[in-house]
Design an enzyme around this catalytic site. Structure first.
Site, PDB file in Angstrom:
ATOM      1  CG  ASP A  38      -7.950  -4.969   1.598  1.00 49.26           C
ATOM      2  OD1 ASP A  38      -8.923  -4.546   2.240  1.00 49.26           O
ATOM      3  OD2 ASP A  38      -7.857  -4.890   0.352  1.00 49.26           O
ATOM      4  CE  LYS A  50       2.342 -17.703  -3.201  1.00 51.73           C
ATOM      5  NZ  LYS A  50       1.502 -18.914  -3.266  1.00 51.73           N
ATOM      6  CG  ASP A 104     -13.506  -7.487   1.781  1.00 53.01           C
ATOM      7  OD1 ASP A 104     -13.234  -6.775   2.765  1.00 53.01           O
ATOM      8  OD2 ASP A 104     -13.965  -7.035   0.722  1.00 53.01           O
ATOM      9  CG  ASP A 125      -1.428 -20.256  -1.872  1.00 56.35           C
ATOM     10  OD1 ASP A 125      -0.893 -20.228  -0.738  1.00 56.35           O
ATOM     11  OD2 ASP A 125      -0.905 -20.844  -2.842  1.00 56.35           O
ATOM     12  CE1 TYR A 181      -3.469  -2.709   0.632  1.00 53.81           C
ATOM     13  CE2 TYR A 181      -4.636  -0.659   1.054  1.00 53.81           C
ATOM     14  CZ  TYR A 181      -4.652  -2.006   0.767  1.00 53.81           C
ATOM     15  OH  TYR A 181      -5.853  -2.655   0.631  1.00 53.81           O
TER      16      TYR A 181
END
Ligand code: IPM
Ligand code: MN
Length: 352
Positions: free
Chosen positions: A243, A187, A247, A219, A140
């Site tokens: 983020d 990751k 969700d 993942d 970000y």
């Protein structure tokens, strides 16, 4: 107690859900004998329209004089102008300015909403997680180049050990106050920044030997959240992974509209906002679910003002209203009856 709260309604459904949350806080104030001052300011698309700047200096100054900030949501298609200022930038600048590096996003399952979730009820038994998303670093805020006249563009994921440690410290401590389990997401098999992340978390684990630590690739984590959600306690992740995962996880509480968040730094000051966006398609129609924002106000009482009983009073009121069968538009099948934003919020206020 006395407290000064800056209120940022923002765009889309932001003003509707914020208005109701302020009323909830006013009810708490009168019931428990507190004096809260609410100072409204502007940020996001509305600030671009008025001043050409998504985060005017005046808003920052007012924030600096406040004990906490309550925010609705910012953004919308109106400001999707190539090369133009983006409303979201105001939010990012605000998080950075106040060094709010830890974003707490709890995910709770409501018994009366179990059939609203996309998972089978038996999977949701015992789901109670707390995501801690790093909020002032990573991709970000890394160096970025827009396409412009070139045929390429890039963003940079960058983390320092200190940045990982401070958010991981918050996560380990949170786990100690809960079920003593922490999942760290990365990751690691691909990204250098993730290898640094994992190493820093492992080293810090020495200070929290009582916490059971697990590492998951992002993942795999998206999948495990669906197959064994109840096994998660605290989850710590980078800005972007956090983020995305939140969700996904938020719908376990019935709807994205239910999910609150708290953004904290090293002190008590915090920024509180629902996870959902501005939902411009339903703005102004009484269809917005105010619960995410109302529960964010409860988090404000808990973390910035230290008012745990008052925070719980709001949370219990929300649960009672849901148990009574009241539903906002996002919680019923299309075409069914629902309570408007105002009616639903009023029911919560009456329960406090
Ligand atoms: C969130 C939102 C924001 C984010 C946007 C609006 C900048 O999606 O708070 O999750 O990506 O952080
Ligand atoms: Mn998001």
């Amino acid at each position: 107690m006395k407290a000064s709260i800056m209120v940022l309604p923002g765009d889309g459904i932001g003003p509707e859900v914020i208005g109701k949350s302020v009323e909830v806080l006013q009810k708490v104030a009168s019931k428990y004998g507190h004096e809260f001052t609410f100072n409204e300011a502007i940020m996001g698309g509305i600030a671009i329209d008025m001043y050409g700047d998504p985060l005017p200096d005046e808003t920052l100054r007012l924030g600096e004089q406040s004990d906490a900030i309550l925010l609705g949501a910012v953004g919308g298609p109106k400001w999707d102008v190539p090369g133009g200022p983006r409303p979201e930038l105001g939010l990012l600048k605000m998080r950075k300015h106040f060094d709010l590096f830890a974003n707490l996003r709890p995910v709770k399952v409501y018994k009366s909403l179990i059939n609203n979730t996309p998972l089978r009820p038996e999977l949701l038994e015992g789901v109670d997680m707390l995501f801690i998303r790093e909020l002032t670093g990573g991709i970000y805020f890394g160096e970025r180049r827009e396409q412009g006249d070139s045929d390429s563009a890039y963003d940079t994921e960058i983390y320092s050990v200190a940045e990982v440690e401070r958010v991981a410290n918050v996560a380990f401590r949170a786990a100690q106050g809960r079920r003593n389990r922490l999942t760290s997401v990365d990751k690691f098999n691909i990204l250098a920044s993730s290898r640094l992340w994992r190493k820093a978390v492992i080293e810090l684990h020495d200070d929290y030997a009582d916490v059971e630590l697990e590492h998951l690739l992002v993942d795999a984590c998206t999948m495990h959240l669906l197959t064994r959600p109840a096994s998660f306690d605290v989850v710590v992740a980078s800005n972007m992974f956090g983020d995305i995962l939140t969700d996904e996880a938020s719908v376990m509480s019935g709807s994205l509209g239910m999910a609150p968040s708290a953004s904290l730094g090293s002190g008590k000051f915090g920024l509180y906002e629902p996870i959902h966006g501005t939902a411009p398609d339903i703005a102004g129609q009484g269809k917005a679910n105010p619960t995410g924002t109302i529960l964010s106000a409860a988090m404000l009482l808990r973390y910035s003002l230290g008012l745990e009983n008052e925070a719980q009073a709001i949370e219990k009121a929300v649960e009672k209203v849901l148990d009574s069968g009241a539903r906002t538009a996002d919680l019923v099948p299309r075409g069914s009856e629902y309570q408007s934003t105002n009616e639903f919020a009023q029911a919560i206020i009456n329960e406090i």
